[in-house]
Design a protein around this motif. Structure first.
Motif, PDB file in Angstrom:
ATOM      1  N   ALA A   1       5.158  -2.563 -10.031  1.00 27.83           N
ATOM      2  CA  ALA A   1       5.915  -2.833  -8.810  1.00 27.83           C
ATOM      3  C   ALA A   1       5.311  -3.993  -8.029  1.00 27.83           C
ATOM      4  CB  ALA A   1       5.974  -1.577  -7.953  1.00 27.83           C
ATOM      5  N   ARG A   2       3.962  -4.039  -7.973  1.00 25.84           N
ATOM      6  CA  ARG A   2       3.301  -5.120  -7.231  1.00 25.84           C
ATOM      7  C   ARG A   2       3.457  -6.459  -7.942  1.00 25.84           C
ATOM      8  NH1 ARG A   2      -1.871  -1.184  -6.042  1.00 25.84           N
ATOM      9  NH2 ARG A   2      -1.005  -0.195  -4.137  1.00 25.84           N
ATOM     10  N   VAL A   3       3.400  -6.455  -9.288  1.00 29.44           N
ATOM     11  CA  VAL A   3       3.638  -7.695 -10.043  1.00 29.44           C
ATOM     12  C   VAL A   3       5.067  -8.197  -9.812  1.00 29.44           C
ATOM     13  CG1 VAL A   3       3.901  -8.641 -12.373  1.00 29.44           C
ATOM     14  CG2 VAL A   3       1.898  -7.250 -11.809  1.00 29.44           C
ATOM     15  N   PHE A   4       6.011  -7.258  -9.785  1.00 29.25           N
ATOM     16  CA  PHE A   4       7.404  -7.626  -9.531  1.00 29.25           C
ATOM     17  C   PHE A   4       7.547  -8.288  -8.161  1.00 29.25           C
ATOM     18  CE2 PHE A   4      11.432  -6.547  -7.496  1.00 29.25           C
ATOM     19  CZ  PHE A   4      12.327  -7.172  -8.357  1.00 29.25           C
TER      20      PHE A   4
ATOM     21  N   SER B   1       0.822  -1.227   0.000  1.00 28.16           N
ATOM     22  CA  SER B   1       0.000   0.000   0.000  1.00 28.16           C
ATOM     23  C   SER B   1       0.845   1.262   0.000  1.00 28.16           C
ATOM     24  CB  SER B   1      -0.932   0.005   1.223  1.00 28.16           C
ATOM     25  OG  SER B   1      -0.181  -0.043   2.410  1.00 28.16           O
ATOM     26  N   ARG B   2       2.157   1.118   0.056  1.00 30.49           N
ATOM     27  CA  ARG B   2       3.024   2.294   0.127  1.00 30.49           C
ATOM     28  C   ARG B   2       3.649   2.652  -1.224  1.00 30.49           C
ATOM     29  NH1 ARG B   2       6.441   1.407   5.793  1.00 30.49           N
ATOM     30  NH2 ARG B   2       4.616   1.080   7.142  1.00 30.49           N
ATOM     31  N   VAL B   3       3.387   1.847  -2.227  1.00 32.74           N
ATOM     32  CA  VAL B   3       3.947   2.124  -3.552  1.00 32.74           C
ATOM     33  C   VAL B   3       3.322   3.407  -4.102  1.00 32.74           C
ATOM     34  CG1 VAL B   3       4.232   1.273  -5.916  1.00 32.74           C
ATOM     35  CG2 VAL B   3       4.345  -0.317  -3.983  1.00 32.74           C
TER      36      VAL B   3
ATOM     37  N   ALA C   1       0.101   2.587 -13.512  1.00 33.58           N
ATOM     38  CA  ALA C   1       0.875   1.559 -14.217  1.00 33.58           C
ATOM     39  C   ALA C   1       2.150   1.211 -13.454  1.00 33.58           C
ATOM     40  CB  ALA C   1       1.224   2.035 -15.621  1.00 33.58           C
ATOM     41  N   VAL C   2       2.795   2.211 -12.881  1.00 33.02           N
ATOM     42  CA  VAL C   2       4.026   1.973 -12.105  1.00 33.02           C
ATOM     43  C   VAL C   2       3.717   1.169 -10.863  1.00 33.02           C
ATOM     44  CG1 VAL C   2       5.876   3.084 -10.797  1.00 33.02           C
ATOM     45  CG2 VAL C   2       5.162   4.022 -13.007  1.00 33.02           C
TER      46      VAL C   2
END
Length: 412
Positions: A40-43, A28-30, A35-36
């Protein structure tokens, strides 16, 4: 960092914990565009999955000793310096007696189980005849350094893993030396010198323990170079008397084939869930060509032998996994060839180390009788105790206790 080493395993464990914690802390901090944030979550999810898969693979590999190093895993290691045409006998016309003695330096082997039961030694051997270079692991029985046995020459068992498989597997997974130590001390099993050479010689392929000019001379590596080195460095019996070869799965196929093809080099062979047709292993170099499949099938070799070889075979398997092939060899055998077939129950485990580990002791009891010259046709056959994964399983019963085709046929 070694593939099978503790540092690599610990590193993967730490990465797995980190990969699990990252989504919990950062999900939740990203910040940034949608899209970014999604990327990041997929990574983070992929990182967690990849580290988990890598850890599980490493644990399985360490438990079963499938790949010994990164070269074996990635298919980048090549242990063949040259592969000349060595002819039918695999010596290339060399007079082996005239070759200089092979002097090797041995050191302590590293890895799971290698320090147990007195420790396993290892050396890097460059085969003078085969053109193969690779590791050879050796374990000496407790009597070897006993002053009372100073003049004794010991029998040898050359042990071959499956494919893929590490030369360490007999020690690190099947625990052969740990199982043998108390039995040898008590005299219930002969004090064998145990030898396990590298069999993964060509990247991504099973050699079928064959000589294939231009590719690899695996047969000569296993049946000429390795035995000669052992006889030159240790107090062991001369071949073939006192020499046996044993293997499981693809190694069982090799053990049977080497003994049938070279009765002048081996007196006995043990095959655990082995097979006759090389094509049973999909990566086998000898299984890809019809002519090679026939030429390297131990059943064909036995049937077409000019004279029945003076060897003894111990063959075990389950229905659909080695048993039928063993029966076929039993039917084809004629004296002085002797074949002992052991049928294993279906609930004793599948084609895994859990099935083969409990068979080590019965196989070595049989080898003790065979190589000590105490064989009798009517002796009580070895019984395979149920393994850890086969609770409640009944011990495997012998399917054939002699080389007689009629005796083998009665078990069908």
């Amino acid at each position: 960092m070694s593939l099978t080493g503790t540092p690599f395993l610990c590193t993967l464990a730490v990465l797995c914990v980190l990969a699990l914690g990252l989504p919990l802390v950062l999900w939740s901090r990203v910040r940034g565009p949608r899209a970014v944030r999604a990327l990041a979550r997929v990574f983070m999810l992929l990182f967690a999955q990849l580290t988990a898969v890598a850890l599980v693979f490493t644990l399985v590999n360490n438990a079963n000793q499938l790949y010994d190093d990164w070269g074996d895993l990635l298919g980048t290691a090549d242990h063949v310096e040259h592969a000349a045409d060595l002819g039918a006998d695999g010596t290339g016309g060399m007079s082996l007696e005239r070759l200089p003695r092979v002097r090797q330096t041995f050191g302590p082997a590293r890895g799971p189980g290698m320090r147990a039961a007195g420790g396993v030694q290892v050396t890097k051997l460059e085969g003078r005849v085969s053109g193969v270079r690779g590791e050879v692991y050796v374990w000496l029985p407790p009597q070897y350094d006993d002053p009372a046995w100073r003049g004794h020459r010991f029998p040898v068992v050359e042990m071959l893993p499956g494919h893929p498989g590490s030369a360490k597997a007999w020690f690190g997974t099947l625990d052969v030396h740990e199982q043998m130590l108390p039995l040898m001390r008590s005299g219930r099993i002969a004090p064998f010198v145990l030898v396990s050479p590298r069999t993964t010689l060509v990247p991504g392929a099973d050699t079928g323990c064959a000589n294939l000019p231009g590719k690899v001379n695996a047969d000569s590596w296993l049946s000429v170079d390795v035995p000669r080195m052992v006889m030159d460095n240790f107090r062991v019996q001369r071949a073939p008397q006192g020499w046996a070869v044993a293997g499981y799965s693809a190694g069982g196929h090799c053990a049977t084939k080497l003994a049938v093809a070279h009765p002048d080099r081996y007196r006995a062979a043990v095959s655990l869930s082995g097979y006759n047709d090389p094509a049973a292993e999909r990566t086998s170099l000898t299984g890809r060509d019809p002519a090679l499949r026939t030429a390297h099938n131990p059943l064909t070799l036995l049937r077409e032998a000019v004279a029945p070889p003076r060897i003894s075979l111990y063959l075990s398997g389950q229905r659909g996994d080695g048993y039928e092939d063993a029966l076929a060899l039993g039917r084809a055998a004629k004296p002085p060839t002797s074949v002992q077939v052991v049928k294993l129950p279906r609930n004793a485990g599948g084609h895994t180390m859990a099935l083969w580990r409990p068979q080590v002791v019965p196989a070595f009891r049989w080898l003790t009788e065979e190589l000590d010259g105490q064989r009798t046709v009517s002796h009580r056959p070895p019984v395979t105790p149920p393994g850890p994964s086969s609770a409640g399983a009944r011990p495997g019963a012998p399917a054939s206790g002699s080389a007689s085709p009629a005796a083998a046929a009665r078990t069908r």
